[in-house]
Design an enzyme around this catalytic site. Structure first.
Site, PDB file in Angstrom:
ATOM      1  CB  CYS A   1      14.317 -10.687  -7.188  1.00  0.00           C
ATOM      2  SG  CYS A   1      15.970 -11.537  -6.614  1.00  0.00           S
TER       3      CYS A   1
ATOM      4  CE1 TYR B   1      -3.336  -2.647   1.637  1.00  0.00           C
ATOM      5  CE2 TYR B   1      -2.148  -2.830   3.504  1.00  0.00           C
ATOM      6  CZ  TYR B   1      -3.038  -3.366   2.711  1.00  0.00           C
ATOM      7  OH  TYR B   1      -3.830  -4.552   3.021  1.00  0.00           O
TER       8      TYR B   1
END
Ligand code: PLP
Length: 406
Positions: A334, A307
């Site tokens: 990653c 968020y």
């Protein structure tokens, strides 16, 4: 400045034989927040807070909250089991789910939980798969009131049903022989403005009156959901629950709601401020920006990545130093969203430093995941007795491999 319930020395001693990263929850803080919420609404006889289990699904935390008089708000089979295992039973369990499978309705029904339906079609589904309970509630989505960034505007939210559907749902439920009724709504999350909750109460009280007038049913309870916000940023002010409570009480009296019980399903407000993620600086990298790489990652705390949520960060022992280094604080996934902070000002930082990430007590550990084969961290409870107790061990490679076939 945000307070921590432990001293620098306590943490330095503790990390000597407990590998970072890990979560620490503060028992006193959690009890205090639960009491504050329940006390605020004590004017409503038989008020109940159903703690949203998804916020902090740990039996030790749930046991503390049960002792404080909370029920449990569940929305999945494992959450129902957690409530059952800590001895929260019957109508002390609220089952507010969506897109629900039959076996979860069955379990909720077996436990005698209050079933809160997310759609009219779920009434038939529940009847066919499990049988209808004596008590039913439906989740209302008003469509037009403004929501906020986490839950979205109500019209865009997948939760709840429209006004027309709601009236129809109660009419059909009544026809099918359901005897007792409740009413639910939740239209915002992490909201710090007290007026929001007062407006929501007025809106849903109106619906209760309409149900009485048009369908001839009296709801026993109104569940205002969760959504009480917490000040994630140091400069933000706490939500003043007494303002919420007084505003809601005025409307309750003016609109003649008695003897309807009021419920909340708060999670964040109770545990959010009382959880800390303790991590260590692994690598520091200078390219186009300065990157502070921690041994925790988004797998341990997803909110910033998901968020863009703010979580305050301090460096243990450097709290009073000037915050003059601008950096991104990252994990090792990653995935470029794997950042705890972007362009954050921190004190001069070194590898090996201990970093504290604040307000992770709700929707923190529980939202973790295993992307990139990352393993979720352990959880500790700092008890009222001042002692640290492990309440969840860290995941191991064996946990990760347990579901795989070779
Ligand atoms: C997530 C959720 C809650 C808890 O929300 P908080 O922001 O933790 O207060 C309550 N009720 C329902 C239905 C939820 O989905």
């Amino acid at each position: 400045m945000k307070n921590i319930p432990f001293t620098e020395k306590q943490i330095r001693d503790f990390v000597k034989d407990h590998p970072t990263p890990f979560y620490v929850y503060d028992e006193d803080g959690i009890r205090h927040s639960a009491r504050k919420l329940i006390d605020s609404f004590s004017w409503n006889s038989s008020f109940k807070e159903f703690f949203a289990v998804k916020a902090t699904p740990n039996p030790s935390i749930l046991t503390i909250l049960k002792e404080e008089g909370c029920g449990a708000d569940c929305s999945s089979f494992p959450e129902l089991l957690l409530a059952e295992r800590v001895g929260i039973r019957g109508e002390d369990i609220m089952f507010t789910s969506n897109d629900t499978p039959a076996e979860e309705f069955r379990k909720a029904s077996e436990l005698g939980a209050i079933i809160n339906l997310d759609d009219l079609s779920h009434l038939d589904y529940l009847e066919k798969e499990v049988g209808l309970p004596e008590l039913i509630s439906f989740r209302y989505n008003p469509g037009s009131l403004t929501g906020n960034v986490i839950i979205g505007t109500p019209k865009e939210a997948k939760f709840g049903i429209t006004k027309e559907q709601l009236l129809e749902a109660y009419r059909i439920a009544k026809e099918k022989g359901v005897k007792r009724f409740g009413l639910h709504t939740m239209i915002a999350s992490n909201e710090l403005n007290p007026q929001h909750f007062i407006n929501t109460a007025e809106m849903i009280f109106d619906i209760a009156l309409e149900l009485k007038e048009k369908i001839g049913i009296k709801v026993e309870f109104i569940n205002l959901g969760g959504g009480f916000g917490i000040p994630y940023k140091p400069e933000q002010e706490e939500l003043d629950l007494s303002v919420v409570s007084e505003g809601v009480q005025k409307l309750y009296e003016k609109m003649d709601m008695a003897p309807i019980r009021l419920f909340f399903e708060s999670g964040r407000y109770i545990t959010g401020p009382h959880g800390y993620l303790i991590s260590r600086v692994r690598h520091i990298k200078n390219t186009y920006k300065k990157y502070i790489g921690l041994d925790a990652s988004m797998a341990d705390l997803m909110r910033p990545g998901m968020y863009g949520a703010y979580h305050h960060i301090t460096v243990l022992g450097k709290e009073k130093m000037p915050y003059d280094v601008t950096c991104d604080v990252t994990g090792s996934l990653c995935e470029n969203n794997d950042k705890f902070a972007v362009d954050r000002k921190l004190p001069e930082i070194n590898t090996g430093d201990i970093v504290i990430i604040y307000d992770v007590g709700a929707h923190g550990h529980s939202m973790g995941f295993n992307y990139n084969g990352k393993l979720r961290s352990s959880e500790f409870l700092l008890g009222s007795n001042g002692k640290m107790k492990i309440i969840r061990r860290a995941e191991t490679i064996n946990d990760y491999f347990a579901t795989l076939n070779f």
